[in-house]
Design an enzyme around this catalytic site. Sequence first.
Site, PDB file in Angstrom:
ATOM      1  N   TYR A   1      -2.107  -7.491  17.327  1.00 41.18           N
ATOM      2  CA  TYR A   1      -2.065  -6.870  15.787  1.00 41.18           C
ATOM      3  C   TYR A   1      -3.372  -6.130  16.267  1.00 41.18           C
ATOM      4  CZ  TYR A   1      -2.502  -5.116  11.208  1.00 41.18           C
ATOM      5  OH  TYR A   1      -2.654  -4.435  10.437  1.00 41.18           O
TER       6      TYR A   1
ATOM      7  N   THR B   1      -1.210  -7.011   0.583  1.00 35.15           N
ATOM      8  CA  THR B   1       0.279  -6.420   0.967  1.00 35.15           C
ATOM      9  C   THR B   1       1.652  -7.555   1.264  1.00 35.15           C
ATOM     10  OG1 THR B   1      -0.655  -6.601   3.407  1.00 35.15           O
ATOM     11  CG2 THR B   1      -0.856  -4.235   1.196  1.00 35.15           C
TER      12      THR B   1
ATOM     13  N   ILE C   1       0.933  -1.194   0.300  1.00 32.47           N
ATOM     14  CA  ILE C   1      -0.099  -0.336  -0.270  1.00 32.47           C
ATOM     15  C   ILE C   1       0.818   1.007   0.535  1.00 32.47           C
ATOM     16  CG2 ILE C   1      -1.935   1.517   1.499  1.00 32.47           C
ATOM     17  CD1 ILE C   1      -2.436  -1.492   2.138  1.00 32.47           C
TER      18      ILE C   1
ATOM     19  N   LYS D   1      -3.816  -1.485  16.773  1.00 31.67           N
ATOM     20  CA  LYS D   1      -4.235  -0.951  15.777  1.00 31.67           C
ATOM     21  C   LYS D   1      -5.828  -0.143  16.265  1.00 31.67           C
ATOM     22  CE  LYS D   1      -2.060  -1.346  11.990  1.00 31.67           C
ATOM     23  NZ  LYS D   1      -1.283  -0.098  11.161  1.00 31.67           N
TER      24      LYS D   1
END
Length: 287
Positions: free
Chosen positions: A166, A204, A15, A170
């Site tokens: 994770y 990704t 990205i 976030k």
Amino acid sequence: MESKIILITGASDGIGKETAKTLAKQGHTILMHGRNPEKTKSAYEEVKAESGNNKIEYLTADFLSLAEIRKFADKIKEKHDHLDVLINNAGAQFTNKRETTVEGHEKTMTINVFTPHLLTELLLPLLEKSQSARVVTVSSGAHKMSGKPDLSDIELKNKYSMAKAYGISKLYVIWIMRHFVKEMQKRGINNIAFYTVHPGSAQTSLGRESTGALGTRIIYFLWKVMMNSVAEGAAPSIKAAVSPELEGVTGKYYGLKGEEKPSEKYYTPENEQKVWDYSMNVIKPYL
């Protein structure tokens, strides 16, 4: 469109690289960050060739080291007198074994929370010199699946798992960037807008550290066919970085279909303040 100076972290692939390409084609000055020198140079050459834009630079730094981030920010300050857009795109997932950095912090929290917090603080003097600056930070829809955060154990010394680390990192970075809006008001800084974005499930190399086990690789392969393209995943970052319609707007969260609402399940102003204070304590030695 007025040409801007834009720093994109984690721009050597995925990205970040796609974001750099699109913004370079629009004529902006692009500063591309990557960790690996060879890979970053290759991405820089690709972006330069495809965009036909010579106003491209690249810098390398390991964002798992807070001390190195300080040096990285100093290099940018030496070369540029202002910065219009900071895109905190660099991020990572790691493994189901909890690992720490050389500075003693859990790796996922470091690169997904402490790094964007520190880099934003360090570059505020350059952002303040822009007529209208923006800070765009890439979060993830995974923040909605993080489970209840334990604010007495932010770095997950207990009950660690890759998915939890994770997802919760976030979530925390959304709170950190939301808090920056309040901090700007307190500090009397009126020219910097803050946005968080999520790319959906984009194809990704984010999971390169976490897909070591055969079972995880198989699941990732099957899931990959349902993912968005990298171009789709980059769209929210690009919109938040330069869209004229967002001028004068701050503190918003954007996804593939435009403005969205992040999960508020565990949000309180007090919880936001606790995460901010913890992160500030971590990054303070490097400010």
